[in-house]
Design a protein around this motif. Structure first.
Motif, mmCIF file in Angstrom:
data_model
loop_
_atom_site.group_PDB
_atom_site.id
_atom_site.type_symbol
_atom_site.label_atom_id
_atom_site.label_comp_id
_atom_site.label_asym_id
_atom_site.label_seq_id
_atom_site.Cartn_x
_atom_site.Cartn_y
_atom_site.Cartn_z
ATOM 1 N N THR A 1 0.851 -1.180 0.000
ATOM 2 C CA THR A 1 0.000 0.000 0.000
ATOM 3 C C THR A 1 0.888 1.232 0.000
ATOM 4 N N TRP A 2 0.580 2.158 -0.881
ATOM 5 C CA TRP A 2 1.435 3.315 -1.124
ATOM 6 C C TRP A 2 0.628 4.605 -1.106
ATOM 7 N N LEU A 3 1.271 5.701 -0.717
ATOM 8 C CA LEU A 3 0.712 7.042 -0.839
ATOM 9 C C LEU A 3 1.565 7.761 -1.879
ATOM 10 N N VAL A 4 0.925 8.197 -2.953
ATOM 11 C CA VAL A 4 1.643 8.844 -4.049
ATOM 12 C C VAL A 4 1.152 10.274 -4.175
ATOM 13 N N GLY A 5 2.077 11.219 -4.089
ATOM 14 C CA GLY A 5 1.761 12.633 -4.263
ATOM 15 C C GLY A 5 2.205 13.093 -5.639
ATOM 16 N N LEU A 6 1.285 13.712 -6.364
ATOM 17 C CA LEU A 6 1.575 14.220 -7.707
ATOM 18 C C LEU A 6 1.305 15.721 -7.741
ATOM 19 N N PRO A 7 2.310 16.523 -8.075
ATOM 20 C CA PRO A 7 2.081 17.967 -8.167
ATOM 21 C C PRO A 7 1.498 18.370 -9.513
ATOM 22 N N CYS A 8 0.747 19.446 -9.490
ATOM 23 C CA CYS A 8 0.294 20.075 -10.729
ATOM 24 C C CYS A 8 0.257 21.580 -10.476
#
Length: 85
Positions: free
Chosen positions: A10-17
């Motif tokens: 299980t992962w937490l992925v942060g993606l900027p925009c």
């Protein structure tokens, strides 16, 4: 001491925009059952690029090259911990 195994999937992925061309906004996705951080990132990018997600943020693209990926682990007492990858 953790109750989840060392190979937690299980992962937490942060993606900027960039919301208005300059301001950075982070979108976070919880990805389950990815074997590694690279697969978790790919799954999060696929979600972020879905038509519904893109429409919700005004068709602004995410910047996957600046992503943050962390493994979610659970302590035996129930607390959740994020481990950087």
């Amino acid at each position: 001491m953790f109750s989840t195994p060392g190979d937690s999937r299980t992962w937490l992925v942060g993606l900027p925009c960039r919301s208005d061309g300059s301001r950075i906004v982070w979108l976070y996705y919880v990805v389950g059952e990815a074997p590694d951080s690279a697969e978790a990132l790919c799954a999060a990018v696929r979600r972020a690029d879905s038509a519904k997600e893109r429409a919700a943020r005004g068709d602004v693209p995410v910047e996957p090259d600046r992503a943050e990926v962390q493994r979610i682990r659970q302590h035996v007492l129930g607390d959740f911990v994020l481990e950087a990858c």
